[in-house]
Design a protein around this motif. Structure first.
Motif, PDB file in Angstrom:
ATOM      1  N   ASP A 123     -22.684 -41.770  -3.803  1.00 43.03           N
ATOM      2  CA  ASP A 123     -23.937 -41.074  -4.093  1.00 43.03           C
ATOM      3  C   ASP A 123     -23.703 -39.642  -4.559  1.00 43.03           C
ATOM      4  O   ASP A 123     -24.630 -38.988  -5.039  1.00 43.03           O
ATOM      5  CB  ASP A 123     -24.842 -41.049  -2.853  1.00 43.03           C
ATOM      6  CG  ASP A 123     -25.335 -42.438  -2.465  1.00 43.03           C
ATOM      7  OD1 ASP A 123     -25.448 -43.297  -3.365  1.00 43.03           O
ATOM      8  OD2 ASP A 123     -25.591 -42.662  -1.267  1.00 43.03           O
ATOM      9  N   PHE A 124     -22.465 -39.140  -4.411  1.00 38.37           N
ATOM     10  CA  PHE A 124     -22.165 -37.792  -4.878  1.00 38.37           C
ATOM     11  C   PHE A 124     -22.380 -37.707  -6.389  1.00 38.37           C
ATOM     12  O   PHE A 124     -22.026 -38.627  -7.130  1.00 38.37           O
ATOM     13  CB  PHE A 124     -20.713 -37.423  -4.582  1.00 38.37           C
ATOM     14  CG  PHE A 124     -20.430 -37.050  -3.156  1.00 38.37           C
ATOM     15  CD1 PHE A 124     -21.429 -36.998  -2.207  1.00 38.37           C
ATOM     16  CD2 PHE A 124     -19.142 -36.744  -2.758  1.00 38.37           C
ATOM     17  CE1 PHE A 124     -21.177 -36.651  -0.906  1.00 38.37           C
ATOM     18  CE2 PHE A 124     -18.857 -36.388  -1.449  1.00 38.37           C
ATOM     19  CZ  PHE A 124     -19.892 -36.348  -0.517  1.00 38.37           C
ATOM     20  N   ASN A 154     -22.450 -36.546   8.349  1.00 35.48           N
ATOM     21  CA  ASN A 154     -23.913 -36.612   8.339  1.00 35.48           C
ATOM     22  C   ASN A 154     -24.462 -36.996   9.713  1.00 35.48           C
ATOM     23  O   ASN A 154     -25.636 -37.302   9.859  1.00 35.48           O
ATOM     24  CB  ASN A 154     -24.402 -37.597   7.276  1.00 35.48           C
ATOM     25  CG  ASN A 154     -23.672 -38.931   7.329  1.00 35.48           C
ATOM     26  OD1 ASN A 154     -23.235 -39.343   8.397  1.00 35.48           O
ATOM     27  ND2 ASN A 154     -23.556 -39.596   6.184  1.00 35.48           N
ATOM     28  N   ASN A 210     -25.656 -33.865   2.169  1.00 36.76           N
ATOM     29  CA  ASN A 210     -26.876 -34.648   2.344  1.00 36.76           C
ATOM     30  C   ASN A 210     -26.769 -36.001   1.638  1.00 36.76           C
ATOM     31  O   ASN A 210     -27.682 -36.425   0.934  1.00 36.76           O
ATOM     32  CB  ASN A 210     -28.085 -33.874   1.813  1.00 36.76           C
ATOM     33  CG  ASN A 210     -28.334 -32.608   2.597  1.00 36.76           C
ATOM     34  OD1 ASN A 210     -28.140 -32.578   3.803  1.00 36.76           O
ATOM     35  ND2 ASN A 210     -28.756 -31.560   1.914  1.00 36.76           N
ATOM     36  N   TYR A 211     -25.640 -36.651   1.823  1.00 33.55           N
ATOM     37  CA  TYR A 211     -25.418 -37.969   1.226  1.00 33.55           C
ATOM     38  C   TYR A 211     -24.882 -38.903   2.296  1.00 33.55           C
ATOM     39  O   TYR A 211     -24.134 -38.501   3.180  1.00 33.55           O
ATOM     40  CB  TYR A 211     -24.415 -37.890   0.060  1.00 33.55           C
ATOM     41  CG  TYR A 211     -24.874 -37.014  -1.079  1.00 33.55           C
ATOM     42  CD1 TYR A 211     -25.777 -37.481  -2.026  1.00 33.55           C
ATOM     43  CD2 TYR A 211     -24.411 -35.699  -1.191  1.00 33.55           C
ATOM     44  CE1 TYR A 211     -26.204 -36.671  -3.057  1.00 33.55           C
ATOM     45  CE2 TYR A 211     -24.825 -34.878  -2.225  1.00 33.55           C
ATOM     46  CZ  TYR A 211     -25.733 -35.381  -3.160  1.00 33.55           C
ATOM     47  OH  TYR A 211     -26.160 -34.564  -4.181  1.00 33.55           O
ATOM     48  N   ARG A 212     -25.271 -40.177   2.196  1.00 36.20           N
ATOM     49  CA  ARG A 212     -24.810 -41.173   3.150  1.00 36.20           C
ATOM     50  C   ARG A 212     -23.530 -41.854   2.687  1.00 36.20           C
ATOM     51  O   ARG A 212     -22.775 -42.373   3.490  1.00 36.20           O
ATOM     52  CB  ARG A 212     -25.911 -42.233   3.350  1.00 36.20           C
ATOM     53  CG  ARG A 212     -27.156 -41.698   4.043  1.00 36.20           C
ATOM     54  CD  ARG A 212     -26.867 -41.343   5.479  1.00 36.20           C
ATOM     55  NE  ARG A 212     -28.045 -40.798   6.158  1.00 36.20           N
ATOM     56  CZ  ARG A 212     -28.047 -40.376   7.426  1.00 36.20           C
ATOM     57  NH1 ARG A 212     -26.929 -40.446   8.129  1.00 36.20           N
ATOM     58  NH2 ARG A 212     -29.134 -39.880   7.964  1.00 36.20           N
ATOM     59  N   ARG A 213     -23.303 -41.894   1.376  1.00 32.93           N
ATOM     60  CA  ARG A 213     -22.148 -42.596   0.833  1.00 32.93           C
ATOM     61  C   ARG A 213     -21.453 -41.734  -0.220  1.00 32.93           C
ATOM     62  O   ARG A 213     -22.095 -40.958  -0.923  1.00 32.93           O
ATOM     63  CB  ARG A 213     -22.577 -43.928   0.208  1.00 32.93           C
ATOM     64  CG  ARG A 213     -23.243 -44.895   1.168  1.00 32.93           C
ATOM     65  CD  ARG A 213     -23.822 -46.079   0.427  1.00 32.93           C
ATOM     66  NE  ARG A 213     -24.832 -45.673  -0.542  1.00 32.93           N
ATOM     67  CZ  ARG A 213     -25.461 -46.509  -1.375  1.00 32.93           C
ATOM     68  NH1 ARG A 213     -25.154 -47.793  -1.347  1.00 32.93           N
ATOM     69  NH2 ARG A 213     -26.364 -46.062  -2.217  1.00 32.93           N
ATOM     70  N   TYR A 214     -20.153 -41.927  -0.326  1.00 30.32           N
ATOM     71  CA  TYR A 214     -19.373 -41.162  -1.296  1.00 30.32           C
ATOM     72  C   TYR A 214     -19.886 -41.401  -2.719  1.00 30.32           C
ATOM     73  O   TYR A 214     -19.967 -40.469  -3.519  1.00 30.32           O
ATOM     74  CB  TYR A 214     -17.903 -41.556  -1.178  1.00 30.32           C
ATOM     75  CG  TYR A 214     -17.003 -40.910  -2.207  1.00 30.32           C
ATOM     76  CD1 TYR A 214     -16.454 -39.651  -1.986  1.00 30.32           C
ATOM     77  CD2 TYR A 214     -16.685 -41.561  -3.403  1.00 30.32           C
ATOM     78  CE1 TYR A 214     -15.620 -39.055  -2.920  1.00 30.32           C
ATOM     79  CE2 TYR A 214     -15.861 -40.974  -4.336  1.00 30.32           C
ATOM     80  CZ  TYR A 214     -15.331 -39.724  -4.101  1.00 30.32           C
ATOM     81  OH  TYR A 214     -14.518 -39.134  -5.032  1.00 30.32           O
ATOM     82  N   GLN A 259     -17.761 -35.545  -7.432  1.00 30.03           N
ATOM     83  CA  GLN A 259     -16.676 -36.519  -7.344  1.00 30.03           C
ATOM     84  C   GLN A 259     -15.468 -36.077  -8.169  1.00 30.03           C
ATOM     85  O   GLN A 259     -14.320 -36.216  -7.736  1.00 30.03           O
ATOM     86  CB  GLN A 259     -17.149 -37.887  -7.815  1.00 30.03           C
ATOM     87  CG  GLN A 259     -18.142 -38.558  -6.890  1.00 30.03           C
ATOM     88  CD  GLN A 259     -18.384 -40.009  -7.254  1.00 30.03           C
ATOM     89  OE1 GLN A 259     -17.476 -40.729  -7.643  1.00 30.03           O
ATOM     90  NE2 GLN A 259     -19.626 -40.451  -7.138  1.00 30.03           N
ATOM     91  N   LEU A 269     -17.777 -38.225   5.828  1.00 27.38           N
ATOM     92  CA  LEU A 269     -19.047 -37.536   5.602  1.00 27.38           C
ATOM     93  C   LEU A 269     -19.646 -37.158   6.954  1.00 27.38           C
ATOM     94  O   LEU A 269     -19.945 -38.020   7.772  1.00 27.38           O
ATOM     95  CB  LEU A 269     -20.017 -38.432   4.822  1.00 27.38           C
ATOM     96  CG  LEU A 269     -19.659 -38.705   3.367  1.00 27.38           C
ATOM     97  CD1 LEU A 269     -20.714 -39.591   2.718  1.00 27.38           C
ATOM     98  CD2 LEU A 269     -19.537 -37.407   2.598  1.00 27.38           C
TER      99      LEU A 269
END
Length: 226
Positions: free
Chosen positions: A35-36, A58, A29-33, A41, A56
């Motif tokens: 944001d993990f 998504n 449920n993340y748009r960008r790495y 990470q 991802l």
């Protein structure tokens, strides 16, 4: 956090095989790495999975060939020897490439500072008992993932209330002693599965809440029994 430590990363055993693909897909449920969370990470990086070779999922996508590894640990169902391989790999990679040595530290993982805790219990009384036996009090949520791994790798004993924090026992060295304080109304098989995979001695201090129906609610540990 608990499901990530069990179900999600238990698929990563496959990435350690020489013939495994070098590009990875993660459904999250993340748009960008970036944001993990830190621990996600750190774990992915320890397996060579970075922003450069990660997709991802998504949104719908079509791939030519997809390898979908089985979970080495399925919550409340079963486990395999691959699970321990994953945990040891994470521990060694993140802690600097060498097998950590136990320093016989005793850790009590407290939930006293967790906000919105529906499983509130007499934590201060339980901690007082552990302190008398030489335990150190740890608040996992105040430490980053790397700091936590360094602590667990030095521990011969870990104790604390049932929950995701106790899944960290998977990162201790084999033959440690893990004690879980738990009500019978909030108990799962996952801790037993982790113990079977990773080779540590699992013990319980159980409290009968009067019902075995699975529910999160306040409870009280029997301090004399503990």
């Amino acid at each position: 956090y608990g499901h990530f430590l069990t179900e999600s990363i238990s698929r990563l055993w496959y990435s350690l095989r020489e013939a495994s693909p070098r590009q990875f897909i993660v459904h999250a449920n993340y748009r960008r790495y970036k944001d993990f969370p830190n621990h996600v990470q750190a774990v992915l990086k320890s397996f060579g999975i970075t922003e450069e070779n990660l997709l991802l999922a998504n949104q719908p996508m079509i791939v030519e060939e997809l390898h979908c590894p089985s979970q080495a640990l399925r919550c409340d169902h079963g486990t395999s020897a691959h699970a321990a391989t994953v945990y040891r790999h994470i521990q060694i990679k993140i802690l600097g490439g060498s097998e950590p040595k136990t320093q016989n530290r005793k850790l009590y993982l407290s939930r006293s500072e967790v906000t919105g805790n529906q499983r509130h219990f007499n934590d201060s009384e339980a901690w007082a008992v552990h302190r008398n036996f030489g335990y150190e009090r740890v608040l996992p949520e105040t430490l980053n993932f790397q700091e936590q791994l360094a602590l667990y790798a030095q521990a011969s004993n870990i104790s604390g209330p049932v929950g995701s924090a106790m899944h960290n026992a998977a990162f201790t060295l084999p033959n440690g002693v893990i004690t879980i304080l738990a009500p019978n109304s909030f108990l799962f098989k996952n801790d037993n599965l982790l113990a079977a995979s990773c080779g540590y001695d699992l013990r319980y201090c159980m409290t009968d809440t009067g019902s075995a129906t699975l529910v999160q609610r306040p409870w009280k540990c029997n301090i004399i029994q503990l």
